[in-house]
Design an enzyme around this catalytic site. Structure first.
Site, PDB file in Angstrom:
ATOM      1  N   ARG A 155       0.839  -1.210   0.000  1.00 59.35           N
ATOM      2  CA  ARG A 155       0.000   0.000   0.000  1.00 59.35           C
ATOM      3  C   ARG A 155       0.870   1.255   0.000  1.00 59.35           C
ATOM      4  O   ARG A 155       0.640   2.200  -0.762  1.00 59.35           O
ATOM      5  CB  ARG A 155      -0.914  -0.015   1.238  1.00 59.35           C
ATOM      6  CG  ARG A 155      -2.001  -1.058   1.128  1.00 59.35           C
ATOM      7  CD  ARG A 155      -2.845  -1.191   2.378  1.00 59.35           C
ATOM      8  NE  ARG A 155      -3.981  -2.086   2.095  1.00 59.35           N
ATOM      9  CZ  ARG A 155      -4.634  -2.789   3.013  1.00 59.35           C
ATOM     10  NH1 ARG A 155      -4.284  -2.712   4.285  1.00 59.35           N
ATOM     11  NH2 ARG A 155      -5.639  -3.558   2.660  1.00 59.35           N
ATOM     12  N   HIS A 179       0.012  -4.508  13.139  1.00 62.35           N
ATOM     13  CA  HIS A 179      -0.850  -4.299  11.978  1.00 62.35           C
ATOM     14  C   HIS A 179      -2.103  -3.565  12.436  1.00 62.35           C
ATOM     15  O   HIS A 179      -3.184  -4.127  12.528  1.00 62.35           O
ATOM     16  CB  HIS A 179      -1.196  -5.668  11.377  1.00 62.35           C
ATOM     17  CG  HIS A 179      -1.995  -5.592  10.108  1.00 62.35           C
ATOM     18  ND1 HIS A 179      -1.626  -4.808   9.045  1.00 62.35           N
ATOM     19  CD2 HIS A 179      -3.127  -6.233   9.732  1.00 62.35           C
ATOM     20  CE1 HIS A 179      -2.509  -4.966   8.068  1.00 62.35           C
ATOM     21  NE2 HIS A 179      -3.428  -5.820   8.463  1.00 62.35           N
TER      22      HIS A 179
END
Ligand code: APR
Length: 312
Positions: A155, A179
């Site tokens: 990303r 995360h």
């Protein structure tokens, strides 16, 4: 004669289906697509569709949909997506109570049926789920890893490439830590064909890109009402391939830390080398004081989540 490898996918939902498609297309081995009895038809239907897809594309992987753990027995790789994904407005941590119960059951079965497998966990909240997987299976840390860093770095790389007006192929980026909202996009190691990204993109733009990366999953949940599946599946397959083909890839992944980076008894995203022995090495890199501070905050958030899980 060498036998084909076996890849068991636990959860035949959005990510599970895409994992099966990629594993088959890459001819990594035969695929078992497992789900709960209520979803047996879904698992079997996807498996049949994907075998027919193989006939169209010309690859031979066997794909079986099942609700029986016996079909998963002896798997070389197990990838776990079992659980509930986020809905708009939810954080990954909101899933803790529901998914922890599911992971515990799944881990018991992996321990019983897939005792030599390399296990990749995707279910969220990732760091707490992969911690539980290691705890329940009792597998060595080399064989239990969480998928997050490859996805988050992907990303980050996309946003950097678009800002710089260059191909994603030329951007290398690293995202460490938990995360979740505290993940750490490590700007000092982001380069465009070797050139530090700070030389090519203005500081305020970089900050905005790092923020967008942290919220990269949430942005998609908000748009489509459930969490992402194409990129998460590709990221996990990259890790599975590194293991099955002994590629010795250096990738960011949630690994069990036993003193590395100053943390103990914690799963968190760090650079690791994945090869035929699983997580063969945890690579320690130097961080700026700023990055170190962010990593400490991220570690504290992960620790809090794991501790909350221990009480459930
Ligand atoms: N064993 C096997 N599968 C299970 C179990 C279980 N005990 N419990 C639930 N599942 C299955 C569900 O039936 C469902 O088919 O897991 C599947 C999850 O699929 P989706 O709901 O489509 O979710 P997906 O988008 O694939 O995400 C799965 O990964 O990224 C994370 O946050 C995400 O935790 C979520 C997980």
């Amino acid at each position: 004669m060498p036998r084909r490898k076996k890849i068991a996918l636990i959860g035949a939902g959005n990510i599970g289906g895409e994992l099966a498609a990629l594993a088959a297309r890459d001819e990594l081995g035969d695929v078992v697509l497992f789900d709960i009895p209520d979803k047996l038809g879904l698992a079997q239907g996807k498996a049949l569709d994907l075998e027919q897809n193989g006939a169209v594309l010309g690859h031979d992987a066997g794909i079986k949909g099942t609700a029986s753990w016996d079909d998963c027995a002896g798997a070389d790789v197990v990838i776990v997506t079992a659980g509930v994904p986020r809905k708009p407005g939810m954080s990954r941590d909101d899933l803790l109570g529901i998914n922890l119960k599911i992971i515990r059951g799944v881990a018991e079965n992996i321990k019983a049926k897939c005792k030599d497998a390399f296990v990749i966990v995707i279910s969220n909240p990732l760091d707490a789920m992969v911690y539980e997987m290691k705890k329940v299976t009792g597998f060595p840390r080399e064989r239990v890893v969480g998928m997050a860093g490859v996805l988050d770095a992907g990303r980050f790389q996309l946003f950097l490439a678009r800002e710089a007006g260059v191909s994603v192929k030329d951007v290398r980026a690293m995202v460490l830590g938990g995360h979740g909202d505290t993940m750490v996009p490590v700007l000092s190691y982001c380069t465009i064909d070797g050139v530090p990204v700070r030389q090519l993109i203005a500081a305020d733009k970089l900050q905005a890109i790092a923020d967008r990366t942290r919220n990269g999953g949430g942005e998609i949940v908000k748009l489509m009402g459930t969490s992402a599946y194409y990129a998460p599946a590709s990221a996990a397959i990259q890790m599975a391939r590194a293991f099955l083909r002994d590629e010795k890839r250096l990738l960011p992944a949630a690994a069990y830390l036993d003193g590395e980076y100053g943390y103990k008894d914690l799963y968190m995203g760090v650079p690791v080398v994945i090869g035929g022995a699983g997580v063969e090495r945890i690579v320690t890199i130097e961080l700026s004081a700023d990055e170190r501070g962010m990593l400490d905050r991220s570690a504290a958030a992960v620790r809090e989540l794991i501790d909350a899980g221990k009480k459930l």
